[in-house]
Design a protein around this motif. Structure first.
Motif, PDB file in Angstrom:
ATOM      1  N   UNK A  79       0.834  -1.207   0.000  1.00 16.68           N
ATOM      2  CA  UNK A  79       0.000   0.000   0.000  1.00 16.68           C
ATOM      3  C   UNK A  79       0.862   1.248   0.000  1.00 16.68           C
ATOM      4  N   UNK A  80       1.892   1.272   0.838  1.00 16.16           N
ATOM      5  CA  UNK A  80       2.782   2.426   0.880  1.00 16.16           C
ATOM      6  C   UNK A  80       3.535   2.589  -0.435  1.00 16.16           C
ATOM      7  N   UNK A  81       3.919   1.475  -1.046  1.00 11.68           N
ATOM      8  CA  UNK A  81       4.602   1.546  -2.341  1.00 11.68           C
ATOM      9  C   UNK A  81       3.702   2.183  -3.394  1.00 11.68           C
ATOM     10  N   UNK A  82       2.416   1.868  -3.380  1.00 15.71           N
ATOM     11  CA  UNK A  82       1.494   2.467  -4.352  1.00 15.71           C
ATOM     12  C   UNK A  82       1.414   3.977  -4.147  1.00 15.71           C
ATOM     13  N   UNK A  83       1.340   4.402  -2.897  1.00 20.84           N
ATOM     14  CA  UNK A  83       1.258   5.841  -2.625  1.00 20.84           C
ATOM     15  C   UNK A  83       2.573   6.531  -2.968  1.00 20.84           C
ATOM     16  N   UNK A  84       3.688   5.876  -2.697  1.00 24.01           N
ATOM     17  CA  UNK A  84       4.998   6.459  -2.975  1.00 24.01           C
ATOM     18  C   UNK A  84       5.229   6.670  -4.462  1.00 24.01           C
ATOM     19  N   UNK A  85       4.491   5.937  -5.298  1.00 28.39           N
ATOM     20  CA  UNK A  85       4.658   6.037  -6.749  1.00 28.39           C
ATOM     21  C   UNK A  85       3.852   7.176  -7.367  1.00 28.39           C
ATOM     22  N   UNK A  86       3.065   7.878  -6.579  1.00 24.99           N
ATOM     23  CA  UNK A  86       2.300   9.013  -7.093  1.00 24.99           C
ATOM     24  C   UNK A  86       3.250  10.163  -7.421  1.00 24.99           C
ATOM     25  N   UNK A  87       2.786  11.179  -8.159  1.00 19.85           N
ATOM     26  CA  UNK A  87       3.674  12.296  -8.508  1.00 19.85           C
ATOM     27  C   UNK A  87       4.293  12.940  -7.273  1.00 19.85           C
ATOM     28  N   UNK A  88       5.586  13.253  -7.314  1.00 20.75           N
ATOM     29  CA  UNK A  88       6.274  13.789  -6.137  1.00 20.75           C
ATOM     30  C   UNK A  88       5.675  15.084  -5.585  1.00 20.75           C
ATOM     31  N   UNK A  89       5.026  15.868  -6.450  1.00 23.23           N
ATOM     32  CA  UNK A  89       4.446  17.133  -5.986  1.00 23.23           C
ATOM     33  C   UNK A  89       3.125  16.946  -5.251  1.00 23.23           C
TER      34      UNK A  89
END
Length: 254
Positions: free
Chosen positions: A147-157
Motif C-alpha cells: 500500500x505504501x509503495x502504491x502511494x509512494x509512486x504518485x507524482x512527487x508534488x
C-alpha cells in the motif's frame, strides 16, 4: 480550490476542500461538532469521503446527514460503515460536484482502507502519515508495504493530507532510525517551529516524505543498518525490514 484541515479530538484532522462556489468536500468527519461550527461560519458541505471505518473518521456522519440529508457519502464497501450512499473500491473514480478523485485500495491499517488521489492531493487517512505510517490492525506487513509503495509512486508534488497530527513525534523516531539524514534534520526543525506556533505540519509534499519518511526509505543504507542493528539480523528481506521497523516504532518511547 481551498484546502483546510479542521482539528478534531486530540490530534485528528477533518479535511475540507472548498470550490470556487463555496461548496466543500469533507474528508473523514469523525466528529460533527467542528464541521457544524465551520458551517455556522460559512462552510457549505456538499459531499463526504471516508477512508476507513474507525470511529474517529466516521463518527460525525450521522449528525451531518441529519442536518444535510442529501449529502453523498463515498466510502469503502465495508459493513462497518453503515451510512454510505456510494460504495467505492480500488480503481474507481469518485466524481461529485467539481471534484474528481481516483480511489486506491491501501489495506494494512484496516482491510478495507482506501485513499483518494486527485487535484494534486492525497487523502491518505491512517495509511501514510508524515514521517510515519499507520499501525497494522487488520493487515500484514506485506499488504501495508504494498500500500505504501502504491502511494509512494504518485507524482512527487502530490500534497499528502493524512488523518492525524503525529508529525512531531514521528520525527523523533525517524531521527533515531536515520540520524544523518540532513533533509530530515531540516524537516524536524520546521515541524518544531510549526507546532510551537500552533500550526499544522500538513499537508506535506510526497517528495519531502520520500526524502525523510523512514517507512518509504527502506533501501537507504543508513536505515538498513539501523534496522539490522535493532533486529539483530542483517539478512532481512524488504518485507521483513518493514515489519521490523513497524514493530520498533510500535514499542518506541521518546
Amino acid at each position: 480550490m481551498r484546502l483546510q484541515p479542521i482539528p478534531a479530538f486530540e490530534d485528528n484532522y477533518i479535511w475540507t476542500l472548498t470550490a470556487g462556489d463555496g461548496a466543500s468536500l469533507i474528508v473523514d468527519p469523525g466528529d460533527a461538532a467542528p464541521v457544524l461550527a465551520a458551517a455556522d461560519a460559512g462552510l457549505r458541505p456538499a459531499a463526504i469521503l471516508l477512508t476507513h471505518h474507525h470511529a474517529d473518521h466516521i463518527g460525525g456522519v450521522p449528525a451531518l446527514l441529519a442536518r444535510w440529508p442529501d449529502l453523498p457519502v463515498h466510502a469503502p464497501a465495508d459493513p462497518r460503515i453503515p451510512l454510505a450512499t456510494h460504495r467505492i473500491g480500488d480503481g474507481d473514480r469518485v466524481e461529485t460536484g467539481p471534484w474528481a478523485f481516483d480511489v486506491i485500495a491501501v489495506p494494512g491499517h484496516t482491510r478495507s482502507h482506501v485513499a483518494f488521489h486527485g487535484h494534486g492531493l492525497l487523502f491518505s487517512g491512517d495509511t501514510l502519515f508524515s514521517l510515519g505510517c499507520g499501525r497494522m490492525f487488520e493487515g500484514t506487513p506485506a499488504q501495508m508495504l504494498a500500500s505504501l509503495d502504491r502511494l509512494a509512486a504518485l507524482p512527487p508534488a502530490t500534497q499528502v493530507c493524512c488523518g492525524h497530527e503525529y508529525t512531531r513525534s514521528n520525527a523523533v523516531f525517524a531521527r533515531v532510525v536515520e540520524p544523518d539524514n540532513a533533509a530530515l534534520q531540516r524537516r524536524q526543525q520546521e515541524i518544531i517551529a510549526m507546532r510551537d506556533a500552533d500550526r499544522p505540519t500538513l499537508p506535506v509534499t510526497l517528495q519531502d516524505e520520500l526524502a525523510c519518511n523512514p517507512f518509504l526509505r527502506l533501501e537507504a543504507p543508513g536505515i538498513r543498518a539501523s534496522i539490522a542493528r535493532q533486529a539483530g539480523d542483517a539478512s532481512l528481506d524488504r518485507v521483513a525490514r518493514f515489519a521490523a521497523l513497524r514493530q520498533w516504532k510500535d514499542g518506541f518511547r521518546a
